[in-house]
Write an enzyme that holds these catalytic residues in place. Sequence first.
Site, PDB file in Angstrom:
ATOM      1  N   LYS A   1      23.492   9.530 -30.000  1.00  0.00           N
ATOM      2  CA  LYS A   1      22.500   9.312 -31.061  1.00  0.00           C
ATOM      3  C   LYS A   1      23.227   8.915 -32.347  1.00  0.00           C
ATOM      4  CE  LYS A   1      18.522  11.725 -33.160  1.00  0.00           C
ATOM      5  NZ  LYS A   1      17.745  12.986 -33.166  1.00  0.00           N
TER       6      LYS A   1
ATOM      7  N   SER B   1      12.795  12.481 -32.408  1.00  0.00           N
ATOM      8  CA  SER B   1      13.509  11.357 -32.977  1.00  0.00           C
ATOM      9  C   SER B   1      14.617  10.796 -32.091  1.00  0.00           C
ATOM     10  CB  SER B   1      14.116  11.783 -34.308  1.00  0.00           C
ATOM     11  OG  SER B   1      15.107  12.790 -34.112  1.00  0.00           O
TER      12      SER B   1
ATOM     13  N   SER C   1      13.340  17.215 -31.326  1.00  0.00           N
ATOM     14  CA  SER C   1      13.761  15.826 -31.114  1.00  0.00           C
ATOM     15  C   SER C   1      14.594  15.542 -29.880  1.00  0.00           C
ATOM     16  CB  SER C   1      14.524  15.320 -32.329  1.00  0.00           C
ATOM     17  OG  SER C   1      13.600  14.926 -33.301  1.00  0.00           O
TER      18      SER C   1
HETATM   19  N1  GLN Z   1       9.349  15.616 -35.131  1.00  0.00           N
HETATM   20  C1  GLN Z   1      10.085  16.569 -35.900  1.00  0.00           C
HETATM   21  C2  GLN Z   1      10.268  16.075 -37.311  1.00  0.00           C
HETATM   22  O1  GLN Z   1       9.824  15.005 -37.572  1.00  0.00           O
HETATM   23  C3  GLN Z   1      11.373  16.890 -35.240  1.00  0.00           C
HETATM   24  C4  GLN Z   1      12.501  16.082 -35.682  1.00  0.00           C
HETATM   25  C5  GLN Z   1      13.795  16.523 -35.097  1.00  0.00           C
HETATM   26  O2  GLN Z   1      13.853  17.424 -34.279  1.00  0.00           O
HETATM   27  N2  GLN Z   1      14.845  15.877 -35.559  1.00  0.00           N
HETATM   28  O3  GLN Z   1      10.827  16.735 -38.152  1.00  0.00           O
END
Ligand code: GLN
Length: 498
Positions: free
Chosen positions: A84, A159, A183
Amino acid sequence: MDAKLPAELVRSARAIADAVRARKVTAREVADHYVERVTRHDGAVKAFLHFDAADIRAQADAIDRRVAAGETAGALLGVPVAIKDNLCTTGQPTTCASKILAGYVPPYDATVVARIRAAGGIVFGKTNLDEFAMGASTENSSFQKTRNPNDLARVPGGSSGGSAAAVAAGFAPLALGSDTGGSVRQPASLCGVVGLRPTYGLASRYGLIAFASSLDQVGPLALNVEDATLLMEVIGGHDARDSTSRTDDFAKLARAPAPTLAGMRLGVPAEYKSEGVEPAVRAAVEKCEQLAVKAGARLVPLSLPLTPYAIPTYYLVVTSEASSNLARFEGVRYGPRAHEKELVAMYGATRAQGFGDEVKRRIMLGTFALSAGYFDAYYKKALQVRRKIMDEFADAFTKCDFVLGFTAPTLVFPFGEKVSDPVQMYLCDIFTAAAPLAGLPALSIPCGKTAAGLPIGVQLQGPACSDFRMLRVARELERLLALDLSPLESPVGDAHGA
Ligand code: GLN
């Protein structure tokens, strides 16, 4: 034609490492196979932000020279791992999918990346994400939209959408994501792969660009539980460079005796059933419960009354920490700089140009929640509720071994459906945000597909440091579910229709 590795290798990172070790295949042949897949199909999927085929081949050749010299140690020998793009990689761009870090090339590897290299793995490109990991669909990337390889008209989740899509599409057998509020698990669920969020502190955050430091954890994505376990064994364990890194005996945790579903108590929270969950998701997870019962597990009805508070608590903590962490991006130390005569004006213009809408929204929300007049009402209150959520889980784990439930409330959704309504997007995290708040491990494994081929995941959450026991339970569930866990032959649908 794609270069073909035998199906048994394409299905298993462990089998690849074993075959390279036994000299049945070279690391270069493995790399060529995956490079060719990416070249052929990533135009449609757009999982990668940076992909340097020459560098990948050079890494593979170096492994082959090691093997030829008789050095065959390394759990990931010759295995490509997609990374990532919020994890630092020496000499490769690391942008967090943000214009504010465009062109940034770190001079060092994140600890998890260094450990992959040390285990003989190949750093295989940098994958797309929501900008600074803020989002649940990867649509917040400043550079491109990644498409779900199971249906190119739909998002991959987020994400870590690029990493999940890369594994599902067979671009790499393994990938790393980061999970702050879901995410790793949510995109894993929506792409039909396995994703683990480790116990907080079990995987080093050194070199992971901070979003919300008290929640961020790096986690593996894989086609199957065995491979996720393999990658976790490599990346996990104490790191003196991360002051929140746990000091437990990691090797001992990894060797934890394998529990079986027979006699296991699986908690099923009543509150999960009352949240708006897509019927197909509900049915698939219920089928999973029945399989577990057949294998001798006992379903324990639980109550987790704070479930609806996880999202508001999470979004207060996450935005507060993000507003502080992202203060460092001001045009002086990293990335492009706006041209202004005055220093403060330069900071402002750099940030105005460099950050996307969602990042700005979160910085504003977090700055507000931390401001003198509102701190007690918002940030402090959120920390108090966070503590109560921890206590609620601690109590639940006196009654059950693991909590079984949904990963995501919806099926994978089409582009544009939620991106204009942040609250709808935030609701994607309803079942994933609580474990990070409590510092607990959680994972998602595929548990079925709709008739249209859209993947569905099931989630396990466990007590702190139960990661490897939980993986073993997941492996048993995976076996009972008996799904085909191969990567897709090719991405499904019409890329132009997206
Ligand atoms: N969807 C969550 C957010 O927008 C999780 C994001 C994440 O785990 N990086 O914060």
